[in-house]
Design a protein around this motif. Sequence first.
Motif, PDB file in Angstrom:
ATOM      1  N   TYR A   1       0.820  -1.215   0.000  1.00  0.00           N
ATOM      2  CA  TYR A   1       0.000   0.000   0.000  1.00  0.00           C
ATOM      3  C   TYR A   1       0.859   1.272   0.000  1.00  0.00           C
ATOM      4  O   TYR A   1       0.641   2.192  -0.801  1.00  0.00           O
ATOM      5  N   ASP A   2       1.822   1.343   0.884  1.00  0.00           N
ATOM      6  CA  ASP A   2       2.660   2.538   0.986  1.00  0.00           C
ATOM      7  C   ASP A   2       3.482   2.764  -0.277  1.00  0.00           C
ATOM      8  O   ASP A   2       3.739   3.909  -0.674  1.00  0.00           O
ATOM      9  N   HIS A   3       3.886   1.692  -0.919  1.00  0.00           N
ATOM     10  CA  HIS A   3       4.731   1.808  -2.105  1.00  0.00           C
ATOM     11  C   HIS A   3       3.912   2.170  -3.341  1.00  0.00           C
ATOM     12  O   HIS A   3       4.421   2.848  -4.241  1.00  0.00           O
ATOM     13  N   PHE A   4       2.656   1.738  -3.390  1.00  0.00           N
ATOM     14  CA  PHE A   4       1.776   2.221  -4.449  1.00  0.00           C
ATOM     15  C   PHE A   4       1.613   3.739  -4.337  1.00  0.00           C
ATOM     16  O   PHE A   4       1.613   4.447  -5.350  1.00  0.00           O
ATOM     17  N   LYS A   5       1.495   4.250  -3.128  1.00  0.00           N
ATOM     18  CA  LYS A   5       1.327   5.692  -2.937  1.00  0.00           C
ATOM     19  C   LYS A   5       2.564   6.469  -3.377  1.00  0.00           C
ATOM     20  O   LYS A   5       2.465   7.622  -3.795  1.00  0.00           O
ATOM     21  N   ARG A   6       3.744   5.850  -3.274  1.00  0.00           N
ATOM     22  CA  ARG A   6       4.990   6.535  -3.623  1.00  0.00           C
ATOM     23  C   ARG A   6       5.361   6.392  -5.099  1.00  0.00           C
ATOM     24  O   ARG A   6       6.266   7.065  -5.572  1.00  0.00           O
ATOM     25  N   THR A   7       4.669   5.524  -5.815  1.00  0.00           N
ATOM     26  CA  THR A   7       4.995   5.262  -7.217  1.00  0.00           C
ATOM     27  C   THR A   7       4.142   6.148  -8.108  1.00  0.00           C
ATOM     28  O   THR A   7       2.908   6.133  -8.034  1.00  0.00           O
ATOM     29  N   ASN A   8       4.807   6.914  -8.982  1.00  0.00           N
ATOM     30  CA  ASN A   8       4.104   7.871  -9.841  1.00  0.00           C
ATOM     31  C   ASN A   8       3.951   7.402 -11.276  1.00  0.00           C
ATOM     32  O   ASN A   8       3.346   8.107 -12.085  1.00  0.00           O
ATOM     33  N   ASP A   9       4.495   6.243 -11.601  1.00  0.00           N
ATOM     34  CA  ASP A   9       4.444   5.749 -12.968  1.00  0.00           C
ATOM     35  C   ASP A   9       3.251   4.815 -13.155  1.00  0.00           C
ATOM     36  O   ASP A   9       3.237   3.702 -12.617  1.00  0.00           O
ATOM     37  N   PRO A  10       2.240   5.229 -13.932  1.00  0.00           N
ATOM     38  CA  PRO A  10       1.062   4.373 -14.125  1.00  0.00           C
ATOM     39  C   PRO A  10       1.392   3.016 -14.737  1.00  0.00           C
ATOM     40  O   PRO A  10       0.754   2.012 -14.402  1.00  0.00           O
ATOM     41  N   ALA A  11       2.390   2.960 -15.622  1.00  0.00           N
ATOM     42  CA  ALA A  11       2.741   1.693 -16.255  1.00  0.00           C
ATOM     43  C   ALA A  11       3.292   0.696 -15.239  1.00  0.00           C
ATOM     44  O   ALA A  11       3.002  -0.501 -15.307  1.00  0.00           O
ATOM     45  N   SER A  12       4.078   1.182 -14.293  1.00  0.00           N
ATOM     46  CA  SER A  12       4.614   0.299 -13.254  1.00  0.00           C
ATOM     47  C   SER A  12       3.508  -0.212 -12.354  1.00  0.00           C
ATOM     48  O   SER A  12       3.500  -1.386 -11.957  1.00  0.00           O
ATOM     49  N   ILE A  13       2.568   0.649 -12.030  1.00  0.00           N
ATOM     50  CA  ILE A  13       1.445   0.234 -11.187  1.00  0.00           C
ATOM     51  C   ILE A  13       0.623  -0.842 -11.897  1.00  0.00           C
ATOM     52  O   ILE A  13       0.264  -1.865 -11.305  1.00  0.00           O
ATOM     53  N   LEU A  14       0.346  -0.628 -13.179  1.00  0.00           N
ATOM     54  CA  LEU A  14      -0.432  -1.612 -13.938  1.00  0.00           C
ATOM     55  C   LEU A  14       0.311  -2.931 -14.040  1.00  0.00           C
ATOM     56  O   LEU A  14      -0.295  -4.007 -13.956  1.00  0.00           O
ATOM     57  N   ALA A  15       1.638  -2.870 -14.205  1.00  0.00           N
ATOM     58  CA  ALA A  15       2.435  -4.083 -14.360  1.00  0.00           C
ATOM     59  C   ALA A  15       2.360  -4.992 -13.145  1.00  0.00           C
ATOM     60  O   ALA A  15       2.546  -6.205 -13.264  1.00  0.00           O
ATOM     61  N   VAL A  16       2.098  -4.436 -11.976  1.00  0.00           N
ATOM     62  CA  VAL A  16       1.943  -5.255 -10.776  1.00  0.00           C
ATOM     63  C   VAL A  16       0.760  -6.201 -10.938  1.00  0.00           C
ATOM     64  O   VAL A  16       0.807  -7.355 -10.508  1.00  0.00           O
ATOM     65  N   PHE A  17      -0.286  -5.733 -11.577  1.00  0.00           N
ATOM     66  CA  PHE A  17      -1.538  -6.480 -11.627  1.00  0.00           C
ATOM     67  C   PHE A  17      -1.669  -7.388 -12.851  1.00  0.00           C
ATOM     68  O   PHE A  17      -2.250  -8.467 -12.761  1.00  0.00           O
ATOM     69  N   CYS A  18      -1.176  -6.959 -13.993  1.00  0.00           N
ATOM     70  CA  CYS A  18      -1.448  -7.709 -15.214  1.00  0.00           C
ATOM     71  C   CYS A  18      -0.318  -7.527 -16.214  1.00  0.00           C
ATOM     72  O   CYS A  18       0.584  -6.723 -16.018  1.00  0.00           O
ATOM     73  N   THR A  19      -0.399  -8.284 -17.284  1.00  0.00           N
ATOM     74  CA  THR A  19       0.667  -8.273 -18.282  1.00  0.00           C
ATOM     75  C   THR A  19       0.408  -7.213 -19.345  1.00  0.00           C
ATOM     76  O   THR A  19      -0.688  -6.685 -19.483  1.00  0.00           O
ATOM     77  N   GLY A  20       1.449  -6.953 -20.117  1.00  0.00           N
ATOM     78  CA  GLY A  20       1.358  -6.025 -21.233  1.00  0.00           C
ATOM     79  C   GLY A  20       2.478  -6.306 -22.207  1.00  0.00           C
ATOM     80  O   GLY A  20       3.499  -6.897 -21.843  1.00  0.00           O
ATOM     81  N   PRO A  21       2.324  -5.898 -23.467  1.00  0.00           N
ATOM     82  CA  PRO A  21       3.331  -6.207 -24.469  1.00  0.00           C
ATOM     83  C   PRO A  21       4.538  -5.281 -24.385  1.00  0.00           C
ATOM     84  O   PRO A  21       4.406  -4.087 -24.125  1.00  0.00           O
ATOM     85  N   ALA A  22       5.715  -5.833 -24.628  1.00  0.00           N
ATOM     86  CA  ALA A  22       6.909  -4.996 -24.741  1.00  0.00           C
ATOM     87  C   ALA A  22       6.851  -4.176 -26.021  1.00  0.00           C
ATOM     88  O   ALA A  22       7.245  -3.010 -26.049  1.00  0.00           O
TER      89      ALA A  22
END
Length: 243
Positions: free
Chosen positions: A105-126
């Motif tokens: 929770y605390d680290h999500f609050k400190r992370t400003n990159d939406p792509a990194s946040i999304l990558a925690v939950f699901c996959t995406g293409p390079a």
Amino acid sequence: MSPFVAELIGTMLMILLGDGVVANVVLKDTKGNNSGWIVITTAWGLAVFVGVVVAGPYSGAHLNPAVTLALAIAGKFSWANVIPYIIAQFTGACLGAFLVWIMYYDHFKRTNDPASILAVFCTGPAVRNYVSNIASEVIGAFVLLFTIFYIAGAEITPAKTPIGLGSIGAIPVALLVWVIGLSLGGTTGYAINPARDLGPRFMHMLLPIKGKGTSDWAYAWIPVIAPLVGASIAAVLYLSIKQ
């Protein structure tokens, strides 16, 4: 511990540890920040091991709708149980992703990159090329399921008396997921599991994470449909060549 509960808990633990390692690597100010792809793929293999150890004795530890579908096509699983298993898997995946959000929770609050946040939950293409992305997920799921069909239990020879391996019987599938990640995961993040991707993606959409951006629903169908296709091809090929 019914088969439904086993699939739910096993999938939940797999996603907690699998998405958890991604959070540890990509979110800001974690102990594992920027530790890399080897860490992610290794922990994902071990996450599968944990899920299989818990669920295996009760449900067979599918933990993946593609596995459930392929086993049903191959005549190794009842079609009547396919939908209940898939519901359990998606529910468990959502719960696992929710626990990752609480854990970091605390680290999500400190992370400003939406792509990194999304990558925690699901996959995406390079590289976003839907034809190549579909091919990557089909091939990855094919390797997963075709190999699973040939994982054999231990036996005493020459009498060929089957013997149980207990929890270490989960090691082959863990190694399989690990090598798929290391070898084939660099293109799309190797979802190879519709529940693993879609359940946490829903949680990304629902959870109140500041600056999270979109859930990339334009891509979301690929890690759902392509693994099912790859698994089905594996099952049909297995049926056509088995002795």
